[in-house]
Design a protein around this motif. Structure first.
Motif, PDB file in Angstrom:
ATOM      1  N   ILE A 165      -9.687  -0.002   3.472  1.00 32.39           N
ATOM      2  CA  ILE A 165     -10.754   0.147   5.056  1.00 32.39           C
ATOM      3  C   ILE A 165     -11.112  -0.675   5.490  1.00 32.39           C
ATOM      4  CG2 ILE A 165     -13.047   0.648   5.311  1.00 32.39           C
ATOM      5  CD1 ILE A 165     -13.275   1.798   2.424  1.00 32.39           C
ATOM      6  N   LEU A 182      -8.034  -5.662  -9.234  1.00 32.09           N
ATOM      7  CA  LEU A 182      -6.870  -5.798  -9.369  1.00 32.09           C
ATOM      8  C   LEU A 182      -6.502  -7.381  -9.865  1.00 32.09           C
ATOM      9  CD1 LEU A 182      -4.874  -4.557  -5.927  1.00 32.09           C
ATOM     10  CD2 LEU A 182      -5.335  -3.806  -7.903  1.00 32.09           C
ATOM     11  N   SER A 188       2.122  -7.707  -7.301  1.00 34.91           N
ATOM     12  CA  SER A 188       2.344  -8.206  -6.323  1.00 34.91           C
ATOM     13  C   SER A 188       1.440  -7.578  -4.677  1.00 34.91           C
ATOM     14  CB  SER A 188       3.207  -7.316  -5.962  1.00 34.91           C
ATOM     15  OG  SER A 188       2.912  -5.836  -5.694  1.00 34.91           O
ATOM     16  N   VAL A 245      -7.522 -11.103  -2.249  1.00 31.27           N
ATOM     17  CA  VAL A 245      -8.276  -9.504  -1.555  1.00 31.27           C
ATOM     18  C   VAL A 245      -8.159  -8.889  -3.504  1.00 31.27           C
ATOM     19  CG1 VAL A 245      -6.904  -8.336  -0.486  1.00 31.27           C
ATOM     20  CG2 VAL A 245      -6.846  -9.740   0.740  1.00 31.27           C
ATOM     21  N   ASN A 256      -7.121   1.355  -4.674  1.00 31.96           N
ATOM     22  CA  ASN A 256      -5.488   1.073  -4.338  1.00 31.96           C
ATOM     23  C   ASN A 256      -5.124   2.551  -4.688  1.00 31.96           C
ATOM     24  OD1 ASN A 256      -2.709   0.602  -5.396  1.00 31.96           O
ATOM     25  ND2 ASN A 256      -3.423  -1.192  -4.212  1.00 31.96           N
ATOM     26  N   CYS A 313      -5.372   5.385  -3.974  1.00 33.37           N
ATOM     27  CA  CYS A 313      -6.099   6.819  -3.072  1.00 33.37           C
ATOM     28  C   CYS A 313      -6.649   5.312  -0.788  1.00 33.37           C
ATOM     29  CB  CYS A 313      -8.102   6.407  -3.559  1.00 33.37           C
ATOM     30  SG  CYS A 313      -8.553   7.566  -5.301  1.00 33.37           S
ATOM     31  N   ASP A 359       2.189   0.820   1.677  1.00 32.39           N
ATOM     32  CA  ASP A 359       2.742  -0.494   1.482  1.00 32.39           C
ATOM     33  C   ASP A 359       3.657  -0.225   0.870  1.00 32.39           C
ATOM     34  OD1 ASP A 359       1.156  -0.051  -0.451  1.00 32.39           O
ATOM     35  OD2 ASP A 359       2.265  -1.981  -1.321  1.00 32.39           O
ATOM     36  N   PRO A 377      -7.167  12.813  -4.526  1.00 29.69           N
ATOM     37  CA  PRO A 377      -9.091  13.502  -5.068  1.00 29.69           C
ATOM     38  C   PRO A 377      -8.980  14.583  -4.054  1.00 29.69           C
ATOM     39  CG  PRO A 377      -8.674  10.537  -4.658  1.00 29.69           C
ATOM     40  CD  PRO A 377      -7.929  11.243  -4.282  1.00 29.69           C
ATOM     41  N   GLY A 421      -8.005 -10.656   6.096  1.00 29.03           N
ATOM     42  CA  GLY A 421      -7.510 -11.265   4.977  1.00 29.03           C
ATOM     43  C   GLY A 421      -5.703 -11.661   4.924  1.00 29.03           C
ATOM     44  N   GLU A 422      -6.026 -12.110   5.510  1.00 25.27           N
ATOM     45  CA  GLU A 422      -4.486 -13.029   5.354  1.00 25.27           C
ATOM     46  C   GLU A 422      -4.558 -14.756   4.954  1.00 25.27           C
ATOM     47  OE1 GLU A 422      -1.848 -11.441   8.323  1.00 25.27           O
ATOM     48  OE2 GLU A 422      -1.878  -9.318   7.076  1.00 25.27           O
ATOM     49  N   LEU A 427     -13.055  -9.601   4.984  1.00 25.79           N
ATOM     50  CA  LEU A 427     -12.588  -8.374   4.699  1.00 25.79           C
ATOM     51  C   LEU A 427     -14.681  -7.933   4.493  1.00 25.79           C
ATOM     52  CD1 LEU A 427      -9.944  -8.593   2.384  1.00 25.79           C
ATOM     53  CD2 LEU A 427     -10.077  -8.164   4.827  1.00 25.79           C
TER      54      LEU A 427
END
Ligand SMILES: Cc1cc2nc3c(=O)[nH]c(=O)nc-3n(C[C@H](O)[C@H](O)[C@H](O)COP(=O)(O)OP(=O)(O)OC[C@H]3O[C@@H](n4cnc5c(N)ncnc54)[C@H](O)[C@@H]3O)c2cc1C
Ligand code: FES
Lengths: 275, 148
Positions: free
Chosen positions: A36, A81, A102, A108, A117, A119, A124, A157, B45-46, B63
């Protein structure tokens, strides 16, 4: 926007979440919020562009579970993740672990979830969806009206539905491979080998130009092929792949790179095969 | 008129903050609480300049909207430096040959300290590869930074 228009719901059970979402299907489901935030950054919105009603998924215990049976591994949609990687280190198939690793950076991944991820769309190139595609992963989509299972890489969804968990069959793969290039072009593959031959090949390419490409027909063209692969079998497979990648908008350089990636995995099979 | 009001712990103390729905945690930490540790770099976020420990994990404060911090436990680099829970951290960093992290120009050092603190809590036996991975979300922009 007035204060009383803003609502941040924090359901504490799956039933509570589904009930709430059925009453307010326009509310935004908020998991880790990283996709988001990324979307907002791409639109040069700073800081975020959030609708007035949000449903936080972080307090729903059912979404945070990882369970394993002899037949499959279930990962709750709200599992980050980072946690999927650390908890599942010895359980996750290598191709999925590499795909998850990856995504973004460790911080993050500490926020972003597997459900988010799947949805979030495929801008990427679809690292995690392509790994789930070769593993025949499925996702459960639930709403107040019921549940359905769909292939993980097709997880879209419908209104009022929540992705609740990802299911991965526990199968043995003697060779697995994952590569993701800076361009986003991704290869995920897994193979079962036996008695010097390639028994089963699952093979998926992903790229922002063409989405996900997995073809049973192409995979079956190498079924039971002896290893190392005969030059004809190898060239036939790569030629067929190149033809399938003749897609408007996909340049010849990207196509050649994808074929090279495929060749890289076939080399790995040759190395793994005869032993 | 503020729109959301949230209570959470920062460096061991309960705090309350408020603001529009999309106010970011980094802005609350820097502007309201005057904590200079989390720095704003890329804002998306990088770069890892804004890292904080959020419920014991290193995350990007740029973030995170404020409302997502409700009831959370947040540590910034300055809080880590003073907290008993992290008393063993400097020795742990030194033994891993990473003491130079604290001697950088100051732009990326707080973020790197937070990333290492997260690893120290979650995986104190981390090996070289895991150390390198834990720091892979931190960008050193001045170029002095050797990495594990
Ligand atoms: C610096 C940076 C780098 C990134 N790099 C990558 C990358 O390399 N690869 C990549 O794939 N992504 C990348 N991302 C995007 C993102 O971090 C990941 O896709 C992440 O897994 C999204 O999960 P989330 O929990 O943060 O999703 P959120 O942002 O919370 O949600 C994303 C979307 O999914 C919906 N949603 C979330 N959970 C559910 C659910 N359970 N059911 C139904 N809908 C749901 C939300 O409503 C929203 O529309 C990156 C992001 C950043 C900031
Ligand atoms: S400012 Fe947060 S990651 Fe760069």
């Amino acid at each position: 926007m007035r204060d009383r228009d803003i609502k941040v719901y924090r359901p504490r059970s799956l039933n509570g979440l589904l009930r709430l979402y059925s009453l307010d299907p326009d509310a935004l489901l908020y998991a880790g919020g990283t996709a988001i935030a990324l979307r907002a950054a791409a639109g040069r919105e700073r800081p975020f562009r959030l609708p007035p009603r949000l449903i936080m998924l972080g307090n729903v215990p059912e979404l945070g579970r990882i369970t394993r049976t002899p037949r499959h591994l279930d990962i709750g949609a709200g599992v980050t993740l980072g946690r999927a990687l650390s908890t599942g280190r010895n359980v996750l198939p290598a191709v999925l672990a590499q795909a998850i690793a990856s995504v973004g950076t460790p911080p993050v991944r500490n926020l972003g979830t597997i459900g988010g991820n799947l949805c979030a769309g495929r801008e990427d190139g679809g690292a995690v969806p392509s790994a789930l595609a070769v593993l025949d992963g499925q996702v459960e989509l639930r709403s107040a009206a019921g549940a359905r299972w769909v292939r993980a890489w097709l997880a879209e969804p419908r209104r009022g539905e929540v992705l609740t968990r990802v299911r991965i069959p526990m199968e043995e793969w003697q060779a697995q491979g994952f590569r993701r290039l800076a361009s986003g072009l991704t290869l995920a593959a897994a193979a079962r080998l036996g008695r010097g031959a390639l028994e089963t090949l699952h093979f998926c390419l992903a790229g922002s130009d063409f989405g996900l490409l997995r073809s049973r027909e192409l995979e079956d063209s190498l079924k039971n092929a002896r290893l190392p692969l005969a030059p004809r079998a190898r060239q036939g497979f790569l030629r067929e792949l190149e033809e399938r990648l003749t897609i408007p908008g996909l340049g010849s350089y990207a196509r050649a790179t994808a074929v090279r990636l495929a060749g890289w995995f076939l080399d790995r099979l040759d190395e793994a095969g005869p032993g | 008129m503020p729109s959301v009001r949230v209570r959470f712990r920062v460096n061991g103390e309960w705090v309350q903050a408020q603001g529009p729905l999309d106010r970011r945690l980094i802005d609350v930490l820097r502007q309201d609480l005057r904590l200079p540790g989390p720095l704003e770099g890329c804002g998306q976020g990088e770069c890892g300049s804004c890292l904080v420990l959020f419920n014991q994990k290193a995350v990007n404060a740029c973030l995170l909207p404020l409302f997502a911090a409700a009831d959370a436990e947040v540590f910034t680099a300055e809080g880590i430096a003073g907290a008993r829970a992290f008393a063993g951290l400097p020795g742990w960093i030194r033994r891993r040959g990473l003491a130079e992290v604290q001697r950088r120009c100051g732009r990326c050092a707080p973020g790197m300290l937070v990333a290492l603190a997260g690893l120290y809590l979650g995986n104190p036996e981390a090996e070289a590869e895991e150390l390198a991975d834990a720091l892979s979300g931190n960008r050193c922009t001045c170029g002095t930074g050797a990495r594990p």
